[in-house]
Scaffold this active site. Structure first.
Site, PDB file in Angstrom:
ATOM      1  N   HIS A 130      39.705  36.053  35.039  1.00  0.00           N
ATOM      2  CA  HIS A 130      38.933  36.587  36.168  1.00  0.00           C
ATOM      3  C   HIS A 130      39.130  38.104  36.307  1.00  0.00           C
ATOM      4  O   HIS A 130      38.161  38.860  36.434  1.00  0.00           O
ATOM      5  CB  HIS A 130      39.356  35.862  37.453  1.00  0.00           C
ATOM      6  CG  HIS A 130      38.658  36.313  38.693  1.00  0.00           C
ATOM      7  ND1 HIS A 130      37.551  35.670  39.195  1.00  0.00           N
ATOM      8  CD2 HIS A 130      38.903  37.338  39.541  1.00  0.00           C
ATOM      9  CE1 HIS A 130      37.151  36.295  40.294  1.00  0.00           C
ATOM     10  NE2 HIS A 130      37.958  37.319  40.535  1.00  0.00           N
ATOM     11  N   GLU A 131      40.390  38.545  36.275  1.00  0.00           N
ATOM     12  CA  GLU A 131      40.659  39.980  36.482  1.00  0.00           C
ATOM     13  C   GLU A 131      40.114  40.823  35.331  1.00  0.00           C
ATOM     14  O   GLU A 131      39.694  41.973  35.531  1.00  0.00           O
ATOM     15  CB  GLU A 131      42.156  40.229  36.674  1.00  0.00           C
ATOM     16  CG  GLU A 131      42.736  39.591  37.937  1.00  0.00           C
ATOM     17  CD  GLU A 131      42.049  40.017  39.229  1.00  0.00           C
ATOM     18  OE1 GLU A 131      41.571  41.162  39.322  1.00  0.00           O
ATOM     19  OE2 GLU A 131      41.987  39.186  40.157  1.00  0.00           O
ATOM     20  N   HIS A 134      36.713  41.805  36.055  1.00  0.00           N
ATOM     21  CA  HIS A 134      36.662  43.002  36.914  1.00  0.00           C
ATOM     22  C   HIS A 134      36.939  44.269  36.105  1.00  0.00           C
ATOM     23  O   HIS A 134      36.247  45.283  36.262  1.00  0.00           O
ATOM     24  CB  HIS A 134      37.682  42.896  38.047  1.00  0.00           C
ATOM     25  CG  HIS A 134      37.339  41.897  39.115  1.00  0.00           C
ATOM     26  ND1 HIS A 134      36.061  41.742  39.614  1.00  0.00           N
ATOM     27  CD2 HIS A 134      38.116  41.020  39.796  1.00  0.00           C
ATOM     28  CE1 HIS A 134      36.080  40.794  40.554  1.00  0.00           C
ATOM     29  NE2 HIS A 134      37.309  40.340  40.677  1.00  0.00           N
ATOM     30  N   HIS A 140      31.787  39.848  41.854  1.00  0.00           N
ATOM     31  CA  HIS A 140      31.855  38.406  42.081  1.00  0.00           C
ATOM     32  C   HIS A 140      30.508  37.734  41.919  1.00  0.00           C
ATOM     33  O   HIS A 140      29.473  38.291  42.260  1.00  0.00           O
ATOM     34  CB  HIS A 140      32.458  38.134  43.457  1.00  0.00           C
ATOM     35  CG  HIS A 140      33.942  38.342  43.475  1.00  0.00           C
ATOM     36  ND1 HIS A 140      34.633  38.781  44.580  1.00  0.00           N
ATOM     37  CD2 HIS A 140      34.858  38.178  42.496  1.00  0.00           C
ATOM     38  CE1 HIS A 140      35.922  38.877  44.272  1.00  0.00           C
ATOM     39  NE2 HIS A 140      36.082  38.519  43.007  1.00  0.00           N
TER      40      HIS A 140
HETATM   41  N1  TQI Z   1      42.228  39.079  44.097  1.00  0.00           N
HETATM   42  C1  TQI Z   1      40.923  39.491  44.422  1.00  0.00           C
HETATM   43  C2  TQI Z   1      39.986  39.226  43.220  1.00  0.00           C
HETATM   44  O1  TQI Z   1      40.358  39.575  42.096  1.00  0.00           O
HETATM   45  C3  TQI Z   1      40.874  40.961  44.745  1.00  0.00           C
HETATM   46  C4  TQI Z   1      39.524  41.316  45.287  1.00  0.00           C
HETATM   47  C5  TQI Z   1      39.033  41.010  46.495  1.00  0.00           C
HETATM   48  C6  TQI Z   1      38.489  41.966  44.594  1.00  0.00           C
HETATM   49  N2  TQI Z   1      37.741  41.470  46.595  1.00  0.00           N
HETATM   50  C7  TQI Z   1      37.400  42.053  45.455  1.00  0.00           C
HETATM   51  C8  TQI Z   1      38.390  42.481  43.323  1.00  0.00           C
HETATM   52  C9  TQI Z   1      36.184  42.605  45.060  1.00  0.00           C
HETATM   53  C10 TQI Z   1      37.189  43.052  42.928  1.00  0.00           C
HETATM   54  C11 TQI Z   1      36.089  43.106  43.800  1.00  0.00           C
HETATM   55  O2  TQI Z   1      38.946  38.689  43.422  1.00  0.00           O
HETATM   56  S1  TQI Z   1      42.693  37.540  44.323  1.00  0.00           S
HETATM   57  C12 TQI Z   1      40.762  34.801  42.221  1.00  0.00           C
HETATM   58  C13 TQI Z   1      39.781  33.744  42.491  1.00  0.00           C
HETATM   59  C14 TQI Z   1      42.080  36.598  43.031  1.00  0.00           C
HETATM   60  C15 TQI Z   1      41.191  35.608  43.257  1.00  0.00           C
HETATM   61  O3  TQI Z   1      44.108  37.572  44.177  1.00  0.00           O
HETATM   62  O4  TQI Z   1      42.172  37.060  45.546  1.00  0.00           O
HETATM   63  C16 TQI Z   1      41.242  34.980  40.966  1.00  0.00           C
HETATM   64  C17 TQI Z   1      42.566  36.787  41.765  1.00  0.00           C
HETATM   65  F1  TQI Z   1      38.602  34.054  42.032  1.00  0.00           F
HETATM   66  F2  TQI Z   1      40.109  32.644  41.909  1.00  0.00           F
HETATM   67  F3  TQI Z   1      39.711  33.508  43.757  1.00  0.00           F
HETATM   68  C18 TQI Z   1      42.141  35.990  40.719  1.00  0.00           C
HETATM   69 CL1  TQI Z   1      40.774  33.936  39.672  1.00  0.00          CL
HETATM   70 ZN    ZN Z   2      37.715  38.760  41.877  1.00  0.00          ZN
END
Ligand code: TQI
Ligand code: ZN
Ligand code: CA
Ligand code: ZN
Length: 173
Positions: A130-131, A134, A140
């Protein structure tokens, strides 16, 4: 449907070979260093398979386009981590390259996370895939099965790119 960051930033067309360094790993004490290398290599390879991008690990942080590290609490970028669960990790849009993981999570690697005894176990490879999306410029998705959908159930594993993720990344690269 997939989305981009505002302005649609990407790695430039002449940068198809990206190097990543895994730094600040002492906090990820439950996972040994060679396992970390394997997990991140597998996560990057899923995006490489869908694009003409190639990724290689480098031991030299100064050589790296992407730096990956585990941190606790405040770690100097104004986006402090919050202890177990909540925020698991964050990555910045191209071409920043920073990818930070919350050292407080019960990270698991390489096994079936649903069978892990750790409460709140989080599958490292799922978060990494996922990261990396980004890091490459995807925001998203509204498709629940997509890797880039903004939620994942804890104790689950989700590492395969969906058609929506592939279409998103192929529209950028
Ligand atoms: N981290 C968030 C994410 O990576 C950070 C974030 C929030 C973000 N809003 C954003 C990043 C907008 C970019 C743009 O989405 S998290 C998931 C998932 C997270 C969440 O720690 O909440 C994953 C990290 F999608 F599963 F909810 C990895 Cl896989
Ligand atoms: Zn994300
Ligand atoms: Ca957290
Ligand atoms: Zn950070």
């Amino acid at each position: 449907l997939y989305a981009y960051f505002p302005g649609g930033p990407t790695w430039p067309p002449f940068r198809r070979d990206l190097k990543y360094a895994i730094t600040a790993t002492s906090a990820a004490a439950s996972i040994d260093r060679s396992t970390l290398s394997d997990v991140f290599a597998r996560a990057f390879s899923r995006w490489a398979a869908a694009t003409n991008l190639r990724f290689a690990e480098t031991a030299s942080e100064s050589d790296a386009d992407i730096t990956i590290g585990f941190y606790s609490g405040s770690h100097g970028d104004g986006e402090p981590f919050d202890g177990p669960l909540g925020t698991l990790a964050h990555a910045f849009s191209p071409t920043d390259g920073r990818f930070h993981l919350d050292a407080a999570e019960a990270w698991v690697a390489g096994s079936d996370v649903s069978r892990s005894s750790a409460t709140g176990a989080v599958d490292l490879e799922s978060v990494a895939v996922h990261e990396i999306g980004h890091l490459l410029g995807l925001g998203h998705s509204s498709v629940p099965d997509a890797i880039m959908y903004p939620t994942i159930r804890t104790g689950t594993r989700k590492v395969e790119l969906e058609a929506d993720d592939v279409q998103g990344i192929q529209s950028l690269y």
